[in-house]
Write a protein that holds these residues in place. Structure first.
Motif, short mmCIF file in Angstrom:
data_model
loop_
_atom_site.label_atom_id
_atom_site.label_comp_id
_atom_site.label_asym_id
_atom_site.label_seq_id
_atom_site.Cartn_x
_atom_site.Cartn_y
_atom_site.Cartn_z
N LYS A 153 -63.42 52.16 -15.01
CA LYS A 153 -63.99 51.54 -16.21
C LYS A 153 -64.36 50.11 -15.84
O LYS A 153 -63.52 49.37 -15.33
CB LYS A 153 -62.97 51.57 -17.34
CG LYS A 153 -63.42 50.92 -18.62
CD LYS A 153 -62.41 51.21 -19.71
CE LYS A 153 -62.12 50.01 -20.54
NZ LYS A 153 -61.18 50.27 -21.62
N ASN A 154 -65.61 49.73 -16.04
CA ASN A 154 -66.09 48.38 -15.72
C ASN A 154 -65.76 47.95 -14.30
O ASN A 154 -65.25 46.87 -14.06
CB ASN A 154 -65.53 47.36 -16.72
CG ASN A 154 -65.99 47.61 -18.13
OD1 ASN A 154 -67.09 48.09 -18.34
ND2 ASN A 154 -65.13 47.32 -19.09
N ASN A 155 -66.01 48.83 -13.34
CA ASN A 155 -65.77 48.57 -11.92
C ASN A 155 -64.30 48.29 -11.60
O ASN A 155 -64.00 47.61 -10.62
CB ASN A 155 -66.65 47.43 -11.40
CG ASN A 155 -68.09 47.84 -11.28
OD1 ASN A 155 -68.39 49.01 -11.03
ND2 ASN A 155 -69.00 46.90 -11.48
N ASN A 156 -63.39 48.76 -12.42
CA ASN A 156 -61.96 48.64 -12.18
C ASN A 156 -61.34 50.03 -12.24
O ASN A 156 -61.86 50.92 -12.89
CB ASN A 156 -61.29 47.73 -13.22
CG ASN A 156 -61.72 46.29 -13.08
OD1 ASN A 156 -61.60 45.70 -12.03
ND2 ASN A 156 -62.26 45.75 -14.15
N LEU A 157 -60.18 50.18 -11.57
CA LEU A 157 -59.44 51.43 -11.65
C LEU A 157 -58.33 51.31 -12.67
O LEU A 157 -57.64 50.29 -12.73
CB LEU A 157 -58.84 51.79 -10.28
CG LEU A 157 -59.79 52.38 -9.25
CD1 LEU A 157 -59.05 52.65 -7.95
CD2 LEU A 157 -60.44 53.66 -9.75
N PHE A 158 -58.14 52.35 -13.45
CA PHE A 158 -57.08 52.39 -14.45
C PHE A 158 -56.31 53.70 -14.27
O PHE A 158 -56.82 54.65 -13.69
CB PHE A 158 -57.66 52.33 -15.87
CG PHE A 158 -58.28 51.01 -16.22
CD1 PHE A 158 -57.54 50.02 -16.83
CD2 PHE A 158 -59.62 50.76 -15.92
CE1 PHE A 158 -58.11 48.80 -17.17
CE2 PHE A 158 -60.20 49.54 -16.24
CZ PHE A 158 -59.45 48.57 -16.85
N SER A 159 -55.11 53.73 -14.81
CA SER A 159 -54.35 54.97 -14.83
C SER A 159 -53.86 55.24 -16.25
O SER A 159 -53.60 54.31 -17.01
CB SER A 159 -53.18 54.91 -13.86
OG SER A 159 -52.21 54.01 -14.29
N TRP A 160 -53.75 56.49 -16.58
CA TRP A 160 -53.28 56.91 -17.89
C TRP A 160 -52.14 57.89 -17.64
O TRP A 160 -52.31 58.89 -16.95
CB TRP A 160 -54.41 57.57 -18.68
CG TRP A 160 -54.05 58.00 -20.05
CD1 TRP A 160 -53.90 57.23 -21.16
CD2 TRP A 160 -53.77 59.35 -20.47
NE1 TRP A 160 -53.56 57.98 -22.24
CE2 TRP A 160 -53.47 59.31 -21.84
CE3 TRP A 160 -53.75 60.58 -19.82
CZ2 TRP A 160 -53.16 60.44 -22.57
CZ3 TRP A 160 -53.43 61.70 -20.55
CH2 TRP A 160 -53.14 61.62 -21.90
#
Length: 163
Positions: A153-160
């Motif tokens: 998301k928006n050139n960033n990595l996220f985790s859920w």
């Protein structure tokens, strides 16, 4: 004498090779017809994919030679028989899961659709929406231990976290 025969053969051989009949193309196809492409020969199905329960095949097709392709489906019977191609309703198309990533056991699938993330339980066919934002989330995948979903998301990595 033998030398004279070789010389004679050397001069006669090119004339014999040229004397073979020439085949001519007598096709009635014109360049204009050929250049029409699919409008002339018809539209083949594209973007072919199976449903998650392996009972239906979906594909993009244009049998009426319309300006746009539409989504069609063919049902697969228990004995391997197939139904006639049917046009897929808009509501069914909207509810179809996109291509995505499966967990190792192939019991769950995560995918992105219209900028949000979804988790599909393959046993129950239940879909759970993971995100519902104005931002665009993409490239979802299960983490190595499958406890999280990693996405961009928006050139960033996220985790859920699945729990």
């Amino acid at each position: 004498m033998l030398h004279k025969l070789y010389c004679l053969g050397f001069f006669i051989l090119p004339f014999l090779l040229q004397a073979q009949p020439v085949s001519r193309n007598v096709s009635k196809l014109s360049i204009e017809q050929i250049m029409q492409g699919e409008k002339f020969v018809g539209y083949l199905p594209e973007d072919i994919r199976w449903s998650e329960d392996n009972k239906t095949i979906y594909f993009s097709w244009n049998p009426e030679m319309d300006t746009l392709r539409s989504m069609y489906k063919v049902q697969i019977g228990k004995n391997g028989s197939t139904s006639q191609p049917q046009l897929v309703a808009t509501e069914e198309q909207m509810n179809l899961p996109e291509r995505g990533e499966y967990n190792k056991a192939k019991t769950k699938k995560v995918y992105a659709k219209e900028g949000d993330l979804f988790l599909l339980d393959l046993a129950t066919q239940q879909v759970r929406q993971i995100t519902n934002t104005l931002d665009r989330e993409s490239s979802p995948a299960f983490s190595g231990d499958e406890s999280k979903i990693i996405f961009q998301k928006n050139n960033n990595l996220f985790s859920w976290d699945l729990t």
